[in-house]
Design a protein around this motif. Structure first.
Motif, PDB file in Angstrom:
ATOM      1  N   CYS A  69       0.820  -1.215   0.000  1.00  7.88           N
ATOM      2  CA  CYS A  69       0.000   0.000   0.000  1.00  7.88           C
ATOM      3  C   CYS A  69       0.851   1.261   0.000  1.00  7.88           C
ATOM      4  N   GLU A  70       0.260   2.296  -0.596  1.00 12.63           N
ATOM      5  CA  GLU A  70       0.985   3.563  -0.809  1.00 12.63           C
ATOM      6  C   GLU A  70       0.693   4.602   0.274  1.00 12.63           C
ATOM      7  N   ASN A  71      -0.512   4.571   0.838  1.00 15.05           N
ATOM      8  CA  ASN A  71      -0.885   5.608   1.819  1.00 15.05           C
ATOM      9  C   ASN A  71      -1.986   5.078   2.742  1.00 15.05           C
ATOM     10  N   SER A  72      -2.376   5.905   3.707  1.00 16.08           N
ATOM     11  CA  SER A  72      -3.335   5.488   4.738  1.00 16.08           C
ATOM     12  C   SER A  72      -4.642   4.966   4.141  1.00 16.08           C
ATOM     13  N   GLN A  73      -5.161   5.701   3.166  1.00 12.54           N
ATOM     14  CA  GLN A  73      -6.440   5.307   2.567  1.00 12.54           C
ATOM     15  C   GLN A  73      -6.347   3.901   1.971  1.00 12.54           C
ATOM     16  N   GLU A  74      -5.253   3.666   1.273  1.00  6.48           N
ATOM     17  CA  GLU A  74      -5.103   2.358   0.624  1.00  6.48           C
ATOM     18  C   GLU A  74      -4.954   1.245   1.666  1.00  6.48           C
ATOM     19  N   VAL A  75      -4.331   1.555   2.793  1.00  7.09           N
ATOM     20  CA  VAL A  75      -4.186   0.553   3.856  1.00  7.09           C
ATOM     21  C   VAL A  75      -5.572   0.120   4.351  1.00  7.09           C
ATOM     22  N   MET A  76      -6.415   1.108   4.674  1.00  5.91           N
ATOM     23  CA  MET A  76      -7.747   0.783   5.188  1.00  5.91           C
ATOM     24  C   MET A  76      -8.540  -0.025   4.161  1.00  5.91           C
ATOM     25  N   ASP A  77      -8.537   0.453   2.930  1.00  6.22           N
ATOM     26  CA  ASP A  77      -9.304  -0.215   1.873  1.00  6.22           C
ATOM     27  C   ASP A  77      -8.772  -1.622   1.606  1.00  6.22           C
ATOM     28  N   THR A  78      -7.448  -1.762   1.642  1.00  9.17           N
ATOM     29  CA  THR A  78      -6.841  -3.059   1.303  1.00  9.17           C
ATOM     30  C   THR A  78      -7.127  -4.111   2.371  1.00  9.17           C
ATOM     31  N   ILE A  79      -7.220  -3.695   3.623  1.00  8.00           N
ATOM     32  CA  ILE A  79      -7.554  -4.670   4.676  1.00  8.00           C
ATOM     33  C   ILE A  79      -8.971  -5.207   4.457  1.00  8.00           C
ATOM     34  N   ILE A  80      -9.894  -4.304   4.159  1.00  8.41           N
ATOM     35  CA  ILE A  80     -11.284  -4.731   3.924  1.00  8.41           C
ATOM     36  C   ILE A  80     -11.350  -5.648   2.697  1.00  8.41           C
ATOM     37  N   MET A  81     -10.676  -5.233   1.623  1.00  5.19           N
ATOM     38  CA  MET A  81     -10.643  -6.075   0.412  1.00  5.19           C
ATOM     39  C   MET A  81      -9.934  -7.394   0.694  1.00  5.19           C
ATOM     40  N   GLY A  82      -8.900  -7.332   1.540  1.00 10.46           N
ATOM     41  CA  GLY A  82      -8.084  -8.508   1.837  1.00 10.46           C
ATOM     42  C   GLY A  82      -8.916  -9.658   2.400  1.00 10.46           C
ATOM     43  N   ILE A  98      -8.597 -10.978  -7.005  1.00 10.99           N
ATOM     44  CA  ILE A  98      -8.067  -9.668  -6.573  1.00 10.99           C
ATOM     45  C   ILE A  98      -8.592  -8.570  -7.504  1.00 10.99           C
ATOM     46  N   GLU A  99      -8.575  -8.834  -8.797  1.00 15.59           N
ATOM     47  CA  GLU A  99      -9.091  -7.856  -9.768  1.00 15.59           C
ATOM     48  C   GLU A  99     -10.588  -7.635  -9.564  1.00 15.59           C
ATOM     49  N   GLU A 100     -11.330  -8.730  -9.388  1.00 11.63           N
ATOM     50  CA  GLU A 100     -12.785  -8.617  -9.224  1.00 11.63           C
ATOM     51  C   GLU A 100     -13.161  -7.862  -7.953  1.00 11.63           C
TER      52      GLU A 100
END
Lengths: 188, 397
Positions: free
Chosen positions: B137-150, B233-235
């Motif tokens: 992840c690149e920044n805070s927003q992406e961290v939060m979003d990536t955990i949920i997507m993860g 991951i794409e979907e």
């Protein structure tokens, strides 16, 4: 984009101070970014914080090598080379210092210098401490000297960090910094 | 209401875990991860997060507890950094083989003896062979979003793999920037409760089990799950965009690549700086674009094979080392293998920078971009691995 570099020692509140300034700017509708750099989270260690303010999203996530403004949280730090490094001609310096701002020499022609005795103001508000917390008086001084944010915009971020009586005392400390800062400006 | 405010990466990660309704959090503090688990402990103490926080005596136990809780049917979150990840190594191989969808933040920090507390990627990349999915992840927003997507990716019953959400210590973990916090009801709709089809605490109810047909069979199945994860991951990224209005372009983002002859490829926080640099270079007539590698495991081989013909040179920026390797950093070696069988393939330049957590400066990125253009003109790679950080390119803190 305005690039600001904070220099302090662990325990003085540079990191939290920069965060509260960032939040104040953010609440005024600007974009802000705060990056702190330090070793272990311990008292007395070197602390550098990079703060960027802009009207558009801030993407770069790196240190600030040529700051528009430096904030020096302790009188002893102004002689350090890393504090002065890269400061722009015509830039700004806000110092915690008893000295008159016209007497401050950072080895570069500055546009503006502001001094506030934040240590005394902190002691006045919070009492004696081994390492006085100087961030909130410095924030008031920054608001007055630079206009980056309005002093009133600092109150919500301060109260977000400190609740109750401690919050009120910190707001008061910011107001004192605002009132007592001495500003020297280069003749244009 | 969607909340918008300044947030550090570690707080954003804690919000990601809370919004995902993680139920068990076994964790041990280590700089620069500490604030993350301290926020989670606070959320639980305040009653905002319904989860069991397990205080453990070390990272080895944190992962052991995570394995047990995940197999028992709980959604599990944990986090560590650097030496903590290394200490966790032994049980870290279990979740992929047992097919347990644990989500762990690796808050990147360099490894002893020379590394400090700041980031490079050797701690997470060290785990590249375990079977964990790795997202950067690149920044805070992406961290939060990536955990949920993860969790959505990990808990897909065709995947059942653990996910590591990786982000740079300090430059993301302690960096405050604007974050939109999604509403709980929207996250609940996106991410239904966790239910593992294979495991049950009730005797006789467990259906399939991970393969017991020997190591080869087990590892093959983990590999196949990794392959299937690419599409998922794409979907999930597309579905996230539809629900929350933010997309990260799946596994690789091509940024400002139109009419680019060459590209740099970055991972993590340096990507933001590189965006500014390539925009400036484009304005000055230099045709350099940027690839952001978001997903290192599974490695997006097919996607690279499809985009490879567009560029003459890919300059891989490796914030890691693999000393004594076949050549250069870990990401460049992966990319070389992915493209090896193609007839029409770009040259690969390789740069080492930001090791031990030193800053990656705009000037260094500009230097790497210029080098990559030079290699294109020359038609060959003159310096297989360029230790950029050891060159005098101005102040670097």
């Amino acid at each position: 984009m305005i690039e600001i570099r904070f220099h302090g020692m662990g325990g003085q509140g540079a990191v939290l101070g920069a965060l509260m300034l960032a939040e104040a700017a953010f609440n005024e509708g600007k974009y802000a970014q705060k990056i702190p750099v330090y070793g272990g989270a311990r008292r007395g260690g070197d602390v550098t914080v990079f703060l960027r303010l802009d009207d558009k999203p801030i993407r770069r996530t790196c240190g600030i090598y040529e700051p528009d403004c430096i904030i020096v949280m302790d009188p002893a730090l102004k002689k350090q080379d890393f504090v002065r490094a890269g400061l722009k001609q015509g830039g700004l310096a806000i110092l915690n210092d008893e000295e008159q701002p016209s007497k401050i020499d950072l080895g570069v022609n500055l546009g503006k210098v502001a001094c506030v005795d934040a240590t005394s103001l902190s002691t006045e508000v919070f009492g004696q401490r081994a390492i006085p917390i100087v961030n909130t008086p410095m924030l008031g001084a920054i608001a007055k000297a630079t206009g980056f944010v309005k002093v009133e915009s600092l109150y919500d971020p301060i109260k977000h960090q400190f609740t109750g009586r401690i919050g009120d005392l910190n707001v008061k400390a910011a107001q004192l910094g605002y009132e007592h800062v001495k500003v020297w400006e280069a003749k244009s | 209401m969607v909340q918008v405010r300044m947030m550090e990466g570690n707080e954003a990660a804690a919000y990601g875990a809370m919004l995902s309704r993680a139920q068990v959090v076994p964790a041990y503090p280590i700089t620069p991860q500490t604030e993350l688990i301290s926020f989670i402990a606070q959320f639980i103490a305040e009653g905002r997060m319904k989860a069991e926080y397990i205080k453990v005596e070390g990272e080895h136990t944190a992962m052991a507890a995570a394995i047990g809780a995940s197999a028992a049917g709980a959604r599990v979150f944990t986090a560590s950094s650097s030496q903590g990840i290394v200490f966790m190594e032994e049980p870290l191989w279990m979740p992929p083989g047992m097919r347990l969808p644990i989500n762990m933040c690796i808050v990147n920090r360099s490894i002893a003896p020379t590394g400090g507390l700041r980031p490079d990627h050797n701690d997470s990349l060290l785990q590249r062979d375990t079977g964990w999915i790795q997202l950067y992840c690149e920044n805070s927003q992406e961290v939060m979003d990536t955990i949920i997507m993860g969790y959505k990716i990990a808990e897909n019953k065709n995947i059942y793999l653990p996910v590591a959400t990786c982000y740079d210590g300090y430059f993301v973990s302690a960096t405050a920037s604007k974050v939109e916090v999604p509403e709980q009801k929207d996250v609940d709709a996106f991410l239904p409760p966790y239910k593992h089809d294979w495991y049950s605490l009730i005797p006789g109810e467990s259906k399939e089990r991970p393969s017991r047909g020997g190591s080869a069979r087990n590892r093959y199945e983990v590999q196949q799950a990794n392959e299937r994860a690419k599409k998922i991951i794409e979907e999930v990224d597309k579905e996230y965009a539809k629900t929350f209005g933010r997309t990260y372009d799946g596994m690789i983002e091509e940024y400002n690549c139109d009419s680019s002859d060459v590209v740099l490829m970055t991972m993590g926080s340096m990507t933001g700086t590189a965006r500014d640099v390539v925009d400036d270079l484009k304005k000055n007539g230099k045709s350099v674009g940027l690839l952001k590698l978001r997903c290192f495991r599974p490695f997006p081989t097919e996607e690279f094979q499809q985009l490879a013909h567009k560029y003459h040179v890919i300059g891989v920026v490796d914030r890691n080392t693999s000393t004594g390797s076949a050549g250069g950093g870990i990401v460049s070696m992966e990319l070389a293998r992915a493209l090896y069988h193609l007839d029409d393939k770009p040259l690969i330049a390789n740069f080492h920078v930001g090791l031990g957590g030193t800053d990656v400066t705009p000037r260094q990125i500009e230097y790497m971009a210029d080098k990559t253009l030079e290699i294109m003109k020359l038609g060959r790679v003159s310096e297989p691995v360029d230790w950029v950080e050891l060159k005098d390119l101005g102040p670097v803190m």
